[in-house]
Scaffold this motif. Sequence first.
Motif, PDB file in Angstrom:
ATOM      1  N   ALA A   1      -9.187 -27.515 -15.833  1.00 24.14           N
ATOM      2  CA  ALA A   1      -9.027 -26.237 -15.134  1.00 24.14           C
ATOM      3  C   ALA A   1      -7.554 -25.882 -14.977  1.00 24.14           C
ATOM      4  O   ALA A   1      -7.157 -24.725 -15.192  1.00 24.14           O
ATOM      5  N   ILE A   2      -6.728 -26.852 -14.622  1.00 28.87           N
ATOM      6  CA  ILE A   2      -5.288 -26.596 -14.482  1.00 28.87           C
ATOM      7  C   ILE A   2      -4.714 -26.147 -15.815  1.00 28.87           C
ATOM      8  O   ILE A   2      -3.985 -25.152 -15.886  1.00 28.87           O
ATOM      9  N   PHE A   3      -5.056 -26.852 -16.875  1.00 28.64           N
ATOM     10  CA  PHE A   3      -4.541 -26.489 -18.200  1.00 28.64           C
ATOM     11  C   PHE A   3      -5.017 -25.088 -18.605  1.00 28.64           C
ATOM     12  O   PHE A   3      -4.245 -24.300 -19.131  1.00 28.64           O
ATOM     13  N   GLN A   4      -6.290 -24.791 -18.342  1.00 36.08           N
ATOM     14  CA  GLN A   4      -6.817 -23.473 -18.708  1.00 36.08           C
ATOM     15  C   GLN A   4      -6.101 -22.364 -17.944  1.00 36.08           C
ATOM     16  O   GLN A   4      -5.775 -21.321 -18.514  1.00 36.08           O
ATOM     17  N   LEU A   5      -5.851 -22.597 -16.667  1.00 31.55           N
ATOM     18  CA  LEU A   5      -5.201 -21.575 -15.860  1.00 31.55           C
ATOM     19  C   LEU A   5      -3.721 -21.407 -16.203  1.00 31.55           C
ATOM     20  O   LEU A   5      -3.152 -20.339 -15.971  1.00 31.55           O
TER      21      LEU A   5
ATOM     22  N   TYR B   1       5.079 -21.850 -13.887  1.00 32.80           N
ATOM     23  CA  TYR B   1       4.609 -22.893 -14.792  1.00 32.80           C
ATOM     24  C   TYR B   1       3.763 -22.238 -15.879  1.00 32.80           C
ATOM     25  O   TYR B   1       3.002 -21.317 -15.619  1.00 32.80           O
ATOM     26  N   GLN B   2       3.892 -22.757 -17.106  1.00 31.36           N
ATOM     27  CA  GLN B   2       3.055 -22.290 -18.206  1.00 31.36           C
ATOM     28  C   GLN B   2       3.003 -23.385 -19.263  1.00 31.36           C
ATOM     29  O   GLN B   2       3.983 -24.114 -19.475  1.00 31.36           O
ATOM     30  N   LEU B   3       1.850 -23.488 -19.929  1.00 25.50           N
ATOM     31  CA  LEU B   3       1.721 -24.478 -20.994  1.00 25.50           C
ATOM     32  C   LEU B   3       2.659 -24.144 -22.136  1.00 25.50           C
ATOM     33  O   LEU B   3       2.811 -22.980 -22.512  1.00 25.50           O
ATOM     34  N   ASN B   4       3.272 -25.170 -22.700  1.00 21.22           N
ATOM     35  CA  ASN B   4       4.052 -24.988 -23.919  1.00 21.22           C
ATOM     36  C   ASN B   4       3.166 -25.366 -25.110  1.00 21.22           C
ATOM     37  O   ASN B   4       1.955 -25.550 -24.946  1.00 21.22           O
ATOM     38  N   ALA B   5       3.728 -25.468 -26.292  1.00 17.65           N
ATOM     39  CA  ALA B   5       2.930 -25.764 -27.487  1.00 17.65           C
ATOM     40  C   ALA B   5       2.198 -27.105 -27.364  1.00 17.65           C
ATOM     41  O   ALA B   5       1.018 -27.215 -27.719  1.00 17.65           O
ATOM     42  N   LYS B   6       2.882 -28.114 -26.832  1.00 12.82           N
ATOM     43  CA  LYS B   6       2.262 -29.428 -26.653  1.00 12.82           C
ATOM     44  C   LYS B   6       1.104 -29.334 -25.653  1.00 12.82           C
ATOM     45  O   LYS B   6       0.046 -29.935 -25.844  1.00 12.82           O
ATOM     46  N   GLY B   7       1.281 -28.561 -24.586  1.00 12.55           N
ATOM     47  CA  GLY B   7       0.237 -28.378 -23.590  1.00 12.55           C
ATOM     48  C   GLY B   7      -0.962 -27.636 -24.142  1.00 12.55           C
ATOM     49  O   GLY B   7      -2.110 -27.975 -23.845  1.00 12.55           O
ATOM     50  N   LEU B   8      -0.702 -26.614 -24.959  1.00 13.97           N
ATOM     51  CA  LEU B   8      -1.804 -25.863 -25.578  1.00 13.97           C
ATOM     52  C   LEU B   8      -2.599 -26.750 -26.526  1.00 13.97           C
ATOM     53  O   LEU B   8      -3.831 -26.664 -26.588  1.00 13.97           O
ATOM     54  N   LYS B   9      -1.898 -27.621 -27.245  1.00 18.57           N
ATOM     55  CA  LYS B   9      -2.579 -28.550 -28.150  1.00 18.57           C
ATOM     56  C   LYS B   9      -3.446 -29.521 -27.349  1.00 18.57           C
ATOM     57  O   LYS B   9      -4.586 -29.809 -27.721  1.00 18.57           O
ATOM     58  N   MET B  10      -2.928 -29.999 -26.228  1.00 25.00           N
ATOM     59  CA  MET B  10      -3.690 -30.914 -25.378  1.00 25.00           C
ATOM     60  C   MET B  10      -4.909 -30.201 -24.800  1.00 25.00           C
ATOM     61  O   MET B  10      -6.000 -30.775 -24.742  1.00 25.00           O
ATOM     62  N   LEU B  11      -4.755 -28.943 -24.398  1.00 32.62           N
ATOM     63  CA  LEU B  11      -5.891 -28.185 -23.874  1.00 32.62           C
ATOM     64  C   LEU B  11      -6.978 -28.062 -24.926  1.00 32.62           C
ATOM     65  O   LEU B  11      -8.159 -28.246 -24.637  1.00 32.62           O
TER      66      LEU B  11
ATOM     67  N   ASN C   1      -7.588 -30.102 -27.323  1.00 37.70           N
ATOM     68  CA  ASN C   1      -8.228 -31.416 -27.423  1.00 37.70           C
ATOM     69  C   ASN C   1      -9.141 -31.692 -26.234  1.00 37.70           C
ATOM     70  O   ASN C   1     -10.221 -32.265 -26.385  1.00 37.70           O
ATOM     71  N   LEU C   2      -8.709 -31.288 -25.029  1.00 39.97           N
ATOM     72  CA  LEU C   2      -9.525 -31.499 -23.838  1.00 39.97           C
ATOM     73  C   LEU C   2     -10.816 -30.691 -23.897  1.00 39.97           C
ATOM     74  O   LEU C   2     -11.865 -31.147 -23.462  1.00 39.97           O
ATOM     75  N   GLU C   3     -10.727 -29.479 -24.428  1.00 43.66           N
ATOM     76  CA  GLU C   3     -11.906 -28.617 -24.495  1.00 43.66           C
ATOM     77  C   GLU C   3     -12.853 -29.002 -25.624  1.00 43.66           C
ATOM     78  O   GLU C   3     -14.021 -28.627 -25.601  1.00 43.66           O
ATOM     79  N   ASN C   4     -12.357 -29.750 -26.592  1.00 43.42           N
ATOM     80  CA  ASN C   4     -13.195 -30.196 -27.702  1.00 43.42           C
ATOM     81  C   ASN C   4     -14.147 -31.270 -27.195  1.00 43.42           C
ATOM     82  O   ASN C   4     -13.738 -32.338 -26.773  1.00 43.42           O
TER      83      ASN C   4
ATOM     84  N   GLU D   1     -12.455 -37.363 -22.955  1.00 43.02           N
ATOM     85  CA  GLU D   1     -11.628 -36.787 -21.901  1.00 43.02           C
ATOM     86  C   GLU D   1     -10.884 -37.865 -21.115  1.00 43.02           C
ATOM     87  O   GLU D   1      -9.762 -37.658 -20.691  1.00 43.02           O
ATOM     88  N   ALA D   2     -11.500 -38.999 -20.910  1.00 45.12           N
ATOM     89  CA  ALA D   2     -10.866 -40.065 -20.137  1.00 45.12           C
ATOM     90  C   ALA D   2      -9.583 -40.533 -20.817  1.00 45.12           C
ATOM     91  O   ALA D   2      -8.596 -40.818 -20.160  1.00 45.12           O
ATOM     92  N   TYR D   3      -9.582 -40.588 -22.149  1.00 50.24           N
ATOM     93  CA  TYR D   3      -8.388 -40.983 -22.884  1.00 50.24           C
ATOM     94  C   TYR D   3      -7.255 -40.000 -22.608  1.00 50.24           C
ATOM     95  O   TYR D   3      -6.126 -40.389 -22.340  1.00 50.24           O
TER      96      TYR D   3
END
Length: 135
Positions: A47-51, A105-115, A117-120, A125-127
């Motif tokens: 949720a934090i990453f999405q927002l 605060y805003q996601l950068n490219a690395k954060g968007l990539k992680m999001l 992966n998290l949504e996939n 998710e635990a990893y």
Amino acid sequence: MEDRLKNFKKAMKRTVLQDLTFTEKHKSSIRRQISYPSISEEGVLVAIFQLLKEKRTGFELNRLLRARGIEKFENEEGFLYMSLHRLEHKGYLHTHWIEPDVKYYQLNAKGLKMLKNLENKGNNEAYFLNEILER
């Protein structure tokens, strides 16, 4: 259909429900359980990453998390800011100050990539949670 439900509700108040009384504490507890099911740490992180796809202040983020039913940071906003600082330190967030006391605060490219992966659903998710929040 709606009229039938209204009539049913009125009938219930006149008969069964008029004899029941609940304390405010009990009502509050029931509302919390109904409205806000428990959310895992992974769910909070997603949720934090999405927002944070959009630029937000910590205050805005906290308000939006509460709107999603996430009360983890209620009266404990410091934990949210510690989490944001950790995500910034790990390189997932871009931050900047607009005014002397307003940080965005805003996601950068690395954060968007992680999001992504998290949504996939196929990923663990635990990893990712361990990777992001590892101290």
